[in-house]
Structures are given as C-alpha cells and as structure tokens.
Design a protein around this motif. Structure first.
Motif, short mmCIF file in Angstrom:
data_model
loop_
_atom_site.label_atom_id
_atom_site.label_comp_id
_atom_site.label_asym_id
_atom_site.label_seq_id
_atom_site.Cartn_x
_atom_site.Cartn_y
_atom_site.Cartn_z
N UNK A 119 0.83 -1.21 0.00
CA UNK A 119 0.00 0.00 0.00
C UNK A 119 0.86 1.25 0.00
N UNK A 120 0.39 2.27 -0.68
CA UNK A 120 1.16 3.51 -0.73
C UNK A 120 0.89 4.31 0.53
N UNK A 121 1.93 4.85 1.09
CA UNK A 121 1.82 5.63 2.31
C UNK A 121 2.04 7.09 1.96
N UNK A 122 1.16 7.93 2.40
CA UNK A 122 1.29 9.35 2.12
C UNK A 122 1.86 10.04 3.34
N UNK A 123 2.79 10.91 3.12
CA UNK A 123 3.41 11.66 4.22
C UNK A 123 2.45 12.75 4.68
#
Length: 124
Positions: A119-123
């Motif tokens: 899964x992509x993690x957003x900062x």
C-alpha cells in the motif's frame, strides 16, 4: 594451537603421537585459509576386506564445523598417509570454493523482488 580445536579419533587403529602430530600439522593450513572454523574432527579407520583377495583399506574422514553447513569429506586408499593427504586436499578445495562463492555473492548484489502489492503511504 591457539583457538583451534582438532579432534582425532581412530577406529581399529592405534593413534601414536607421531600420527596425531602429522594430522595436526597437515590440517593447520586449513585453519590458515579460513579463520571461521569452529572445530575439526578427523576420523582414521582401518578396514581389512576379507574377500577373494585380502586387501587393506585406510579411510580418512574429515568434518569441519563452520558457520553454515558443515563440510564432510571421506577418502579411502591403501596407504594411511595418502588418505590423510587427499582428505586435506579435498577439504582445502571445499574451503576455497566456499570462500570464492561467498566473495562472488557479495560483489554482485541483486534487487529484491516483492511479489505482493504494497500500500502507498502518504506523508502527512
């Protein structure tokens, strides 16, 4: 013999001090090639084959305990000293091959393939 342990045992053979010294002297070069050897066992065996022709056979077995898989070599011949020499040569070749393969693996790193979708993690 600082920090090096060589265990010598004999089966149907009387181990003399000269024979023990010879084995320690021959196996000393293995410890010079590889400093990570934990322990080495050498088993010397005498077999008298009672077949059609009586033949004597000397077997030298070498076991090296090292980080990773242990190395086990067995050599049989009609001369005890010849068996010891060939056993040391085989163990030496195995140690050198293991060292060479370790260096090749270290110099050629490869990318790690992860088959799962992460899964992509957003900062924040």
């Amino acid at each position: 013999m600082n920090n090096k342990e060589v265990i010598i045992s004999g089966l149907h053979i009387d181990l003399t001090a000269a024979l023990k010294n010879l084995v320690v002297e021959k196996t000393d070069k293995l410890f010079q090639h590889q400093e990570r050897i934990i322990r080495m066992r050498v088993e010397l065996e005498y077999n008298l084959n009672k077949g059609n022709g009586k033949s004597e056979e000397f077997i030298a077995k070498g076991h090296i305990e090292i980080n990773g898989a242990p190395m086990i070599v067995s050599v049989a011949s009609d001369d005890l000293y010849k068996s010891i020499d060939q056993m040391v040569l085989k163990l030496d070749r195995k140690l050198r091959r293991r060292s060479r393969l370790h260096r090749v693996k270290r110099k050629q790193p490869h990318e790690v393939d992860i088959p799962a979708q992460l899964p992509k993690v957003h900062a924040a």
